[in-house]
Design an enzyme around this catalytic site. Structure first.
Site, PDB file in Angstrom:
ATOM      1  N   LYS A 237       0.865  -1.184   0.000  1.00 32.91           N
ATOM      2  CA  LYS A 237       0.000   0.000   0.000  1.00 32.91           C
ATOM      3  C   LYS A 237       0.899   1.232   0.000  1.00 32.91           C
ATOM      4  O   LYS A 237       1.927   1.256   0.689  1.00 32.91           O
ATOM      5  CB  LYS A 237      -0.903  -0.018   1.236  1.00 32.91           C
ATOM      6  CG  LYS A 237      -1.927   1.116   1.277  1.00 32.91           C
ATOM      7  CD  LYS A 237      -2.864   0.987   2.482  1.00 32.91           C
ATOM      8  CE  LYS A 237      -3.898   2.106   2.521  1.00 32.91           C
ATOM      9  NZ  LYS A 237      -4.843   1.968   3.650  1.00 32.91           N
TER      10      LYS A 237
ATOM     11  N   SER B 252      -9.891   2.330   2.746  1.00 34.89           N
ATOM     12  CA  SER B 252      -8.943   3.054   1.929  1.00 34.89           C
ATOM     13  C   SER B 252      -7.947   2.160   1.198  1.00 34.89           C
ATOM     14  O   SER B 252      -7.303   2.606   0.251  1.00 34.89           O
ATOM     15  CB  SER B 252      -8.153   4.028   2.809  1.00 34.89           C
ATOM     16  OG  SER B 252      -7.305   3.306   3.704  1.00 34.89           O
TER      17      SER B 252
ATOM     18  N   SER C 217     -10.308  -0.039   6.989  1.00 35.76           N
ATOM     19  CA  SER C 217      -9.690   0.125   5.669  1.00 35.76           C
ATOM     20  C   SER C 217      -9.026  -1.117   5.091  1.00 35.76           C
ATOM     21  O   SER C 217      -8.636  -1.109   3.927  1.00 35.76           O
ATOM     22  CB  SER C 217      -8.659   1.259   5.709  1.00 35.76           C
ATOM     23  OG  SER C 217      -9.318   2.495   5.639  1.00 35.76           O
TER      24      SER C 217
END
Lengths: 484, 483
Positions: free
Chosen positions: A76, A151, A175
């Site tokens: 990420k 997210s 998330s």
């Protein structure tokens, strides 16, 4: 090859059925073909990835290969990786190249993994649909008109579309779990403090936690073995003995007590989601688990509490993005204050600005007691609910998200509607507990449904055991989106 | 109309750790800009603070030295504001739960004017808390731009806040000086004011006697006791004049300009920040166990005020002497090492240190640490005075030689032949000779001219080349002259 588990890939690499360079190149080619449509990656660095793959191949030749050696893992874009552009989904860091490695990145390097690329995300991890990313929204591989969740939307889409073997995410209010549910993959948010936050760009420090996202619980266990560990550079990192998260995978589930919180099956839950989750619970009964009805009475307060505390911490954590030392600086300004104002006005997107404003407000003189202090009190009550619940059960189960993936733009104008998509996940962060999501069926729109499993502190191995046994008995986790 | 002056101080003492309070970067003074700024000092995205145990230990030492309560649990808070030399956009400090609670400091005040006598006063300390320093903005070196040096960012500070207990500039300066000496005494701060290791903010207000507290103005960043005194004097007069002329004092932060001797407003209360303090979620609460406190206590040196009482009660020194001999750790250590050589003669040791030693140090512009005569050497010499090997005047010569050329007392005494004659037979012979040679003076003396005694002493000393034991000589002379 793209359907292989981490263990299978490791075996194939060690047996020299394929080299890491070949494997990495296969993934890079697939990314080149599919990423333009999905937008799951924001940064690729094939040369760096292949260099790591070559080093991995050498390790394998010398029989010195740690567990993930040569396996392409995506990161990420919230994790600083030395020499890699690290944007956190923001224009503010569009051109920021990290000069150091996050602890999580170091751990993967130590485990021999190949960094395949940096995945897209909501700006500074603020969002539940990946629509707040400066680098554009990510498309859900199960239906490209729909969001992947957020997210960690880029990570979820990359895993679902087989654009990496597994990947990392971070979870502040859901998330990891919510996009895992929306993209039909498995994701784990560990107990707060199990994975170091050093080098992970902070959103809300007391809630943020890194975790793995992958195709199965077994893969998550291997990822956790690499990621977790004490780090003296993070004061909230927990000093614990090294665990083997895969140790309990094969335990039978007989006697497992599953708590079903009535608040998770109430108004607002989509009936198709409810059906899939109830079917999963029925499967667990078949596997020998017993079910207890429990209550988490303060869960209803978790969203308001979260939207006081998370923005409060975020407003302060994001102050360092001021245009002085690194990152974006507005091109024209008249004086210092003007430089700050223009830099932050131009560098941050709407959702980030909204949360900075909320956070600044709730911390300001005269409102602190009414909002921040009150929210901290309720946070303790929410944690106590779980403590009580775990006296009656070993794990808690319920839906991860009230609905399946919604359409792009559908909730864009209504932040509160968007915030509600994390209604079942946020309380877990407030309490610091581990939580995970695994695929358990499909909704009326043929989009995946996630089953959430919440464990007591440090009970990750037991949760992974429960998830793995379910995945041995079902095949939801091995279904892949068609047409890619 | 009589005015009462009310003064409180906030002192920033830089703690003498090698590394910063929340990371491992060096705190050494004078390095090239930004060479001591690591990822944490620069507040790169993703970095986190880790508390330096040495800074906490120094705060505990301070708390113990001022009789303060050490909080078993204190909390680090973020103080949020934007400034280019504040890299994170917040300063990590302590707010409602500081590490050191209420304590007190006893000060000796030397009034500045009039015939007032020195007096003692207790100043209450409200709290002392740990915090990090900011960086530095460099305005001069860059045309139309500002340079930022983050070497200082993250340097550990102890902010010591007093109650508004001081009533004159003299008291404020005495408090600051006592605190300055104490932090060095207990080894938590080097006290170097030029390098900014010890900085004072002074809150000043005035009121008519008996009235409630007036509005205060805060004079920022004073780094010399002289400037502190000048700034307070100017500020007090300014406030009195303002009120007497019908004006009002508004709360403000002011800076002192040493060139003009004036204070000037920097920002008013209306421009004051809302710092939005909240507990730093990156740091756990600071837990200090009793064991830790006791460990620190065991390493604490005897404190100056305890020494003073001991010097007066056990050694029979005056309060004045005791105060001077405990002005610094070096001074007290020197005194006690010398005293070990002549344990029964504290007054003699005190007189030598406060007399000859201090005078020579002053003359040569040296401090105690640079004294060319070691405490052992001085002790050795004083032993020779107390055992009558040398006279006082002989001792002065030994001392001068030691200062200039070094060496131990015994060697100098031997080389210079300074050993006094204590053989009574030899002295008697000498005295007999003088009496015989000065029959007329002897007659005058015996007829009542007592003053002539000095004349005979002088002659005898001269004859003995100064080596005769003066007490013995006196006795024998008196006896023989009496006839």
């Amino acid at each position: 090859m793209f359907e292989s588990s981490l263990k299978q890939l490791g075996d194939a690499l060690r047996a020299k059925k394929i080299s890491s360079v070949e494997l990495t190149q296969l993934y890079l080619d697939r990314i080149a073909r599919l990423n333009p449509e999905l937008n799951a990656y924001v940064t690729l660095n094939p040369e760096a990835s292949l260099a790591q793959a070559r080093a991995a191949d050498q390790c394998i030749t010398k029989n010195e290969a740690p567990p993930l050696t040569g396996i392409p893992i995506a990161q990420k874009d919230i994790f600083c990786a030395k020499g890699w552009r690290t944007t956190c989904g923001s224009k503010m860091l569009e051109n920021f190249v990290a000069p150091y490695d996050a602890h999580v990145i170091e751990q993967f390097n130590r485990a021999g993994a190949v960094n395949l690329g940096k995945t897209n995300m909501d700006e500074f991890a603020m969002g539940s649909s990946n629509e707040t990313s400066y680098f554009g929204t990510v498309k859900n591989p199960w239906g490209t008109a729909r969001v992947p969740g957020g997210s960690s939307g880029g990570t979820a889409a990359a895993v679902a579309a087989r654009l990496c073997a597994a990947a990392t995410g971070t979870d502040t209010g859901g998330s990891i779990r919510q996009p895992a549910a929306l993209c039909g993959i498995s994701g784990l948010k560990p107990t707060y403090g199990v994975c170091s936050r050093y080098g992970m760009i902070a959103f809300a420090s007391s809630l943020d936690q890194a975790g793995p996202m992958g195709r199965s619980a077994e893969d998550l266990a291997l990822m956790m073995n690499a990621m977790a560990g004490f780090d003296e550079r993070d004061s909230t990192s927990l000093q614990r003995e090294k665990e083997d998260y895969a140790r309990d995978l094969n335990k039978p589930l007989s006697g497992l007590r599953i708590g079903l919180p009535k608040e998770f099956f109430a108004e607002g839950l989509g009936s198709d989601v409810a059906q899939a989750v109830e079917a999963a619970i029925a499967e667990y009964r078949k596997l020998g688990a017993t079910v207890v009805d429990i209550s988490l009475p303060n869960t209803r307060l978790s969203i308001p509490v979260y939207y006081v505390l998370a923005p409060a911490e975020a407003s302060s954590n994001l102050s360092r993005f001021d245009g002085v030392r690194y990152g974006y600086r507005a091109p024209d300004y008249t004086d210092l204050t003007d430089m700050y104002e223009k830099t932050r006005a131009q560098g941050f997107g709407t959702e980030v600005k909204r949360r900075i404003m909320i956070g600044t407000y709730v911390l300001s003189h005269g409102y602190y007691d009414a909002y921040y202090i009150q929210a901290q009190r309720i946070r303790r009550l929410i944690a106590q609910d779980f403590t009580e619940a775990f006296k009656q059960c070993d794990v808690i189960m319920g839906p991860t998200s009230p609905s399946t993936a919604f359409k792009l733009g559908e909730k864009g104008d209504d932040p509160v509607q968007m915030y509600l998509s994390d209604i079942y996940t946020i309380a877990v962060n407030l309490a610091g507990l581990p939580g995970m999501s695994i695929p358990c069926g499909f909704g009326s729109n043929d989009m995946p449904v996630g089953l959430q499993i919440i464990g007591n502190y440090f009970d990750e191995a037991r949760m992974l055991n429960a998830a793995h046994q379910y995945q041995l008995a079902t095949d939801w986790h091995s279904r892949a989106p068609q047409g890619l | 109309m009589t005015w009462e002056i009310v003064i409180g101080l906030e002192v920033h003492a830089q703690l003498s750790t090698n590394s910063k309070i929340f990371c491992g970067a060096s705190t050494a003074f004078g390095a090239e800009p930004n060479t001591q700024a690591d990822a944490v000092s620069l507040a790169l995205p993703g970095v986190l603070p880790v508390l330096n145990r040495g800074a906490v230990e120094r705060a505990i030492r301070f708390g113990l030295a001022t009789g303060a309560h050490i909080a078993p649990r204190s909390v680090f808070a973020r103080k949020n504001y934007f400034y280019p030399d504040l890299p994170k956009g917040y300063q990590i400090s302590q707010f409602d739960l500081p590490v050191v609670g209420q304590g007190a400091l006893t000060i000796q005040v030397e009034p500045l004017s009039g015939n007032a006598k020195p007096y003692e006063k207790v100043v209450r300390i409200t709290r002392a808390h740990l915090e990090e320093d900011a960086g530095k903005s460099l305005h001069e070196d860059f045309h139309g731009m500002t340079g930022i040096d983050l070497n200082r960012a993250g340097t550990p500070l102890l902010e010591i806040v007093s109650e508004p207990d001081m009533r004159s500039a003299a008291e404020a300066v005495a408090y600051a000086k006592t605190l300055h000496a104490l932090v060095q005494w207990i080894g938590i701060c080097d006290g170097n004011m030029q390098e900014g290791s010890f900085r004072c903010d002074v809150n000043v207000s005035v009121r008519r006697a008996g009235e409630p507290l007036g509005t205060r103005r805060e004079i920022k960043n004073l780094n010399s006791f002289k400037f502190m005194q000048q700034a307070i004097d100017y500020e007090v007069q300014w406030q009195i004049d303002t009120i007497e002329n019908g004006g009002k004092v508004h709360q403000a932060t002011v800076l002192f300009n040493p060139d003009t001797g004036e204070t000037r407003s920097m920002r008013s209360k209306e421009e004051a920040h809302d710092y939005r303090y909240f507990p730093d979620p990156d740091l756990l609460p600071l837990d200090i166990s009793n064991d830790w406190i006791e460990q620190v206590r065991a390493t604490l040196p005897e404190l100056p005020h305890v020494k003073q009482v001991r010097y007066v009660n056990d050694l029979g020194l005056s309060a004045y002497d005791a105060n001077i001999l405990t002005a610094s750790r070096e001074m007290a250590d020197f005194f006690e090492t010398v005293l070990a050589a002549v344990p029964k003669d504290a007054k003699l040791v005190a007189n030598w240190i406060m007399g000859e030693v201090s005078a020579q140090l002053n003359r040569d512009g040296l401090d105690m640490k640079q004294c060319p005569i070691s405490a052992q050497q001085l002790g050795g010499m004083l032993q020779r005075i107390t055992d009558n090997t040398i006279s006082n005047s002989g001792a002065k010569e030994v001392f001068r030689t030691m200062w200039a050329e070094g060496g131990d007392a015994d060697a100098i005494i031997d080389a210079k032949g300074l050993k006094q004659v204590s053989d009574s037979g030899a002295i008697e012979a000498l005295v007999d000779e003088i009496i015989a040679a000065n029959a007329d003076k002897v007659a005058e003396y015996r007829s009542g001219k007592d003053k002539l005694f000095g004349f005979f002493v002088g002659l005898a000393m001269k004859a003995s080349k100064g080596k005769a034991n003066p007490a013995q000589l006196n006795d024998i002379l008196k006896q023989k002259l009496a006839g």
